[in-house]
Scaffold this motif. Sequence first.
Motif, PDB file in Angstrom:
ATOM      1  N   GLY A  55       0.583  -1.523  -0.107  1.00 45.53           N
ATOM      2  CA  GLY A  55       0.266  -0.043  -0.074  1.00 45.53           C
ATOM      3  C   GLY A  55       0.548   1.097  -0.455  1.00 45.53           C
ATOM      4  O   GLY A  55       0.444   2.953  -0.067  1.00 45.53           O
ATOM      5  N   ASN A 209      -3.293  -3.777   2.000  1.00 46.96           N
ATOM      6  CA  ASN A 209      -3.402  -3.862   0.919  1.00 46.96           C
ATOM      7  C   ASN A 209      -4.535  -4.467   0.004  1.00 46.96           C
ATOM      8  O   ASN A 209      -4.083  -5.609   0.217  1.00 46.96           O
ATOM      9  N   THR A 212      -1.527  -6.803  -1.992  1.00 45.69           N
ATOM     10  CA  THR A 212      -1.039  -7.635  -0.374  1.00 45.69           C
ATOM     11  C   THR A 212      -1.322  -8.254  -0.045  1.00 45.69           C
ATOM     12  O   THR A 212      -0.979 -10.168   0.085  1.00 45.69           O
TER      13      THR A 212
HETATM   14  C1  LIG Z   1      -3.213  10.152   2.406  1.00 41.17           C
HETATM   15  C2  LIG Z   1      -2.931   8.643   2.770  1.00 41.17           C
HETATM   16  C3  LIG Z   1      -3.560   7.910   1.428  1.00 41.17           C
HETATM   17  C4  LIG Z   1      -3.515   6.113   1.188  1.00 41.17           C
HETATM   18  N1  LIG Z   1      -3.634   6.043   0.991  1.00 41.17           N
HETATM   19  C5  LIG Z   1      -3.808   4.299   0.448  1.00 41.17           C
HETATM   20  C6  LIG Z   1      -4.485   3.839  -0.051  1.00 41.17           C
HETATM   21  O1  LIG Z   1      -5.370   4.416  -1.078  1.00 41.17           O
HETATM   22  N2  LIG Z   1      -4.532   2.297  -0.654  1.00 41.17           N
HETATM   23  C7  LIG Z   1      -3.282   1.096   0.316  1.00 41.17           C
HETATM   24  O2  LIG Z   1      -3.254  -0.012   0.471  1.00 41.17           O
HETATM   25  N3  LIG Z   1      -2.295   2.542   1.736  1.00 41.17           N
HETATM   26  C8  LIG Z   1      -3.149   3.152   1.522  1.00 41.17           C
HETATM   27  N4  LIG Z   1      -2.148   4.255   2.333  1.00 41.17           N
HETATM   28  C9  LIG Z   1      -1.529   3.024   3.345  1.00 41.17           C
HETATM   29  C10 LIG Z   1      -2.435   3.503   4.833  1.00 41.17           C
HETATM   30  O3  LIG Z   1      -2.339   3.545   5.882  1.00 41.17           O
HETATM   31  C11 LIG Z   1      -1.904   1.414   5.004  1.00 41.17           C
HETATM   32  O4  LIG Z   1      -0.313   1.813   5.454  1.00 41.17           O
HETATM   33  C12 LIG Z   1      -2.068   0.312   3.874  1.00 41.17           C
HETATM   34  O5  LIG Z   1      -3.399  -0.109   3.514  1.00 41.17           O
HETATM   35  C13 LIG Z   1      -1.480  -1.215   5.217  1.00 41.17           C
HETATM   36  O6  LIG Z   1      -1.402  -2.430   4.490  1.00 41.17           O
HETATM   37  P1  LIG Z   1      -0.322  -2.169   4.060  1.00 41.17           P
HETATM   38  O7  LIG Z   1       0.635  -3.442   4.827  1.00 41.17           O
HETATM   39  O8  LIG Z   1      -0.834  -3.936   2.980  1.00 41.17           O
HETATM   40  O9  LIG Z   1       0.656  -2.239   2.502  1.00 41.17           O
HETATM   41  C14 LIG Z   1      -2.813   5.415   2.230  1.00 41.17           C
HETATM   42  C15 LIG Z   1      -1.952   6.589   3.433  1.00 41.17           C
HETATM   43  C16 LIG Z   1      -2.201   7.733   3.741  1.00 41.17           C
HETATM   44  C17 LIG Z   1      -1.406   8.337   4.832  1.00 41.17           C
END
Ligand SMILES: Cc1cc2nc3c(=O)[nH]c(=O)nc-3n(C[C@H](O)[C@H](O)[C@H](O)COP(=O)(O)O)c2cc1C
Length: 427
Positions: A55, A209, A212
């Motif tokens: 993500g 995500n 993931t």
């Molecule tokens: C402003 C902002 C937008 C985000 N948008 C997304 C998003 O659209 N999709 C996503 O998976 N993570 C996004 N993230 C990260 C998530 O906060 C989170 O870390 C993530 O979903 C964790 O999944 P992962 O560990 O599988 O990467 C974003 C973070 C921020 C700060």
Amino acid sequence: MGRTILLDKVNVPGIRNFGVYRANGGYKSVDKGLLEMSPAQVQQEVIKSGLRGRGGAGFPTGLKWSFLDRKSDRPRYLVCNADESEPGTFKDRFLMERLPHLLIEGLIISSYALGVKTCYIYIRGEFKYLVGIMESAIREAKQNKYLGEKILGTDFSLEIYVHPGAGAYICGEETALLESLEGKRGNPRIKPPFPAYKGLYDCPTVVNNVETLATVATIIEMGGEAYSKIGIGKSTGTKLISACGNINRPGVYEIELGLAVEDFIYSDEYCGGIRNGRMLKAVIPGGSSVPILPADLILNTAKGEQRLISYESLAEGEFESGSMLGSGGFIVFDEDQCIVRNTWNLTRFYRHESCGQCSPCREGTGWMEKILYRLENGQGRMSDIDLLVRVAKNIEGNTICPLGDAAAWPVASAIRHFRGEFEAHLK
Ligand SMILES: Cc1cc2nc3c(=O)[nH]c(=O)nc-3n(C[C@H](O)[C@H](O)[C@H](O)COP(=O)(O)O)c2cc1C
Ligand code: SF4
């Protein structure tokens, strides 16, 4: 051809349907996981694989799962983050549109590992057409006993619900997403407590995500150790890269981590070179929130080593001469692009998307946008460039959520690498 895992079956006609997906080896990870492995063994395979969250932050998935509060007697939730609103990033949308059952498969096996009975897919509001695709895949999986009560005759039961957002970038931030899912305004929460302890409805929650979770299915099928051998160093496996900008072949590509950036940009297998025979000027390699790098630093690190698409290599040089893999949104600029105009455009986006809870982000994004607007429109002042750097510095690290950093880094890095272009706007 480079190694692919996730997109192996993407071009099989009808692969969106359960029957075709199953006939092509689909749902094997669920058969294997539920019938032959314990939840702890599934989690162990994910740890072994070295998978890092796709993500943006690249946090190790198995480690994140190990933080989940398993002592609580409250229900646990798995939330799939399908908000994908980062400019330049469009790989999760592709995955859900083309291979919805791969995501369902990943959700089932991950929920089994986490002891989750209810799972939500939080999907970006603008992706309305994907809601139908995902719901139809869920229906098919249910008809075929892969969802619902006592899956495959085991004691494990699971329901998946699709929840569309209303079109706010901030709702991709995991705690804002949880607020929104609870029906509230999508404002990020102050952490701690982390979602692993107090997430959805104050219950232990994992947010992951789309890519993931889809990858977890492939890991269970092939084994964590085999997966860990793909890729380079601590950047194991493959990664979806959404490539756009001034290239001949924009699109979503699955690459083995460790591929040279130069090969990715210029080979016909991927981007196919810069459009109209122009020269490469710069790249934002990980979605709009990461620092921009000029051509020399995206192709080679400051140490003179070839730059690779991996978490470590893209970050080499830290913020002085490096960037981040982020979400894998690869935005390419040719020599005709104006960096000031592009930076203003991105800042406009962050100003619009700031939720307004913290003053450095709420006020700072607005100030940066105004200053960049006047620079781009011939009304800039000599002091504006340093003022922009100061505003960006004062946002960085001083906010509740990383959107503040995401707004500051593009500005700070654009000035660091293209100061002459900013100065030229003053003249
Ligand atoms: C402003 C902002 C937008 C985000 N948008 C997304 C998003 O659209 N999709 C996503 O998976 N993570 C996004 N993230 C990260 C998530 O906060 C989170 O870390 C993530 O979903 C964790 O999944 P992962 O560990 O599988 O990467 C974003 C973070 C921020 C700060
Ligand atoms: S950094 Fe910006 S988006 Fe994040 S909580 Fe603060 S004001 Fe909201």
